[in-house]
Design a protein around this motif. Structure first.
Motif: not given
Length: 418
Positions: A195-196, A73-74, A77-78, A191-192, A188-189, A80
């Motif tokens: 994080e947000n 995933v990292q 990952w874009k 995890y995103c 993935y979603f 932040e």
């Protein structure tokens, strides 16, 4: 990591230029840090870019599936961009490296603090233990089925949609290929979203609440339309899914993997030893009740119970007496030589009543309904109640009743049998 600054506990670093930071894990295991995490916070007045650093070799050398998924995933990952961010580092996880790229030469602060008891880890661990031990009963609960459907719809909407459309997919191979893709996308979603979460809640709270409400209602309606699980196969599969989910929660709820493996092994053994332990407890209770001294329990009888018990015991005693008189050990000739009525004794031994009809009639005339004794008792009671002094009347009536009882009561059952 050779040009990066190494972080330690209680560090507070302030810089203006771009730099990378690494935290190297302590390989010494301490059980007091089983639910402990390090919180790394980055604050600045201006925007900066937070970029995790992970080498590709780490993904190939991952020891577990969870580490591989996090590393994969990292990679996609874009970075932040924000003015404030924080990361949570497990005590015995992988080494963490990240880069801070400020857009302007503004001062930013990197601080490291230890949280001895992370509430999130403890909650995940307790939830995993509870879910594993009660998976069988929860899988048969209608309310928990609907709740699970809502949670699955919120966290993995693609998986939920695919399960709803399963009947329209003819081939099982196609279904499982799509299911694998949906699960990877959902992870993935998730995890995103994790994080947000703070940024989404502060900036787009209305959209987030709308998503929860719309997807939650849709998920509940879909589960309600399909109905709860009814077949034993589906219930068993649901139970296994809950137990696997419980293992994931237990693993994610501690910082020491060895502790997680030990807890999972103990949980499996306790589940396998459920029936032997239940049988041992049942045998122990039986043995305890067998050797425990029984306490005497006294019970007061009513008048009706007293009469019925008297009749029952009298009949039983008379039958025992007949059996004894019929036995070879009974000295029949000696007993007959001392009896006044041998014929009556012989009739009693052969089954005749121990009271003659004449004695029964005499008893009924003396003590039955409409007898002289009963009428005399009623008249004496009425006369006593009409006197002026109730206390003296009652006392005198008791003395007269006692005298009359001694004079008039006869005992027809006292007729000598032997």
């Amino acid at each position: 990591g050779r040009n990066c600054s190494f972080l330690q506990e209680m560090d507070v670093i302030q810089k203006r230029d771009e730099n990378c930071y690494c935290y190297v894990q302590n390989r010494t295991t301490h059980l007091q840090y089983v639910w402990s995490t390090l919180q790394v916070k980055v604050n600045s007045r201006e925007m900066f870019r937070f970029e995790p650093i992970s080498e590709k070799s780490n993904c190939r050398n991952s020891e577990t599936v969870f580490e591989f998924a996090a590393c994969a995933v990292q990679v996609f990952w874009k970075p932040e961009t924000s003015t404030e961010t924080s990361i949570s580092i497990k005590q015995y996880g992988e080494d963490i490296c990240f880069k801070i790229q400020p857009f302007k030469t503004e001062l930013y602060t990197v601080s490291v603090n230890r949280e001895m008891l992370d509430g999130k880890l403890l909650f995940l661990f307790v939830a995993g233990i509870f879910l594993f031990h009660f998976a069988n009963s929860l899988s048969r609960s209608t309310k928990f089925f609907y709740l699970s459907g809502i949670i699955l719809g919120l966290l993995a909407v693609l998986v939920f949609v695919l399960l709803s459309l399963k009947r329209f997919i003819p081939r099982h191979s196609t279904f499982w290929i799509l299911m694998s893709g949906c699960w990877m996308s959902s992870l993935y979603f998730v995890y995103c979203f994790k994080e947000n979460m703070q940024w989404l809640w502060s900036e787009h709270r209305n959209y987030l609440l709308g998503y929860f409400l719309a997807v939650g209602i849709t998920s509940f309606a879909t589960c309600y339309q399909h109905g709860p699980l009814t077949t034993e196969l589906s219930i068993t599969l649901f139970t296994w899914t809950l137990q696997l989910t419980a293992f994931v929660l237990i693993y994610c709820g501690v910082t020491i993997p060895q502790v997680a493996y030990a807890v999972i092994a103990v949980s499996l053994c306790s589940k396998g030893l459920h029936y032997p332990l239940g049988a041992a407890c049942h045998i122990g209770r039986k043995m305890k009740n067998h050797f425990k001294s029984k306490k005497l329990v006294f019970k007061c009888l009513t008048e009706e119970e007293y009469r019925e018990q008297g009749e029952t015991e009298t009949i039983r005693a008379l039958e025992e007496l007949r059996s004894f008189c019929r036995s070879p050990d009974f000295p029949s000739w000696l007993a007959v030589s001392k009896l006044q009525s041998p014929h009556r004794f012989a009739g009693f031994v052969l089954g005749s009543p121990h009271v003659s009809p004449a004695e029964t009639k005499a008893h009924d005339e003396e003590y039955g309904i409409g007898s002289f004794f009963l009428e005399e008792q009623l008249f004496e009671t009425r006369a006593d109640s009409e006197q002026d002094d109730p206390a003296n009347s009652i006392h005198e009536g008791d003395e007269e009743d006692e005298g009359e009882m001694h004079k008039q009561i006869s005992f027809p059952y006292a007729t000598e049998l032997l």
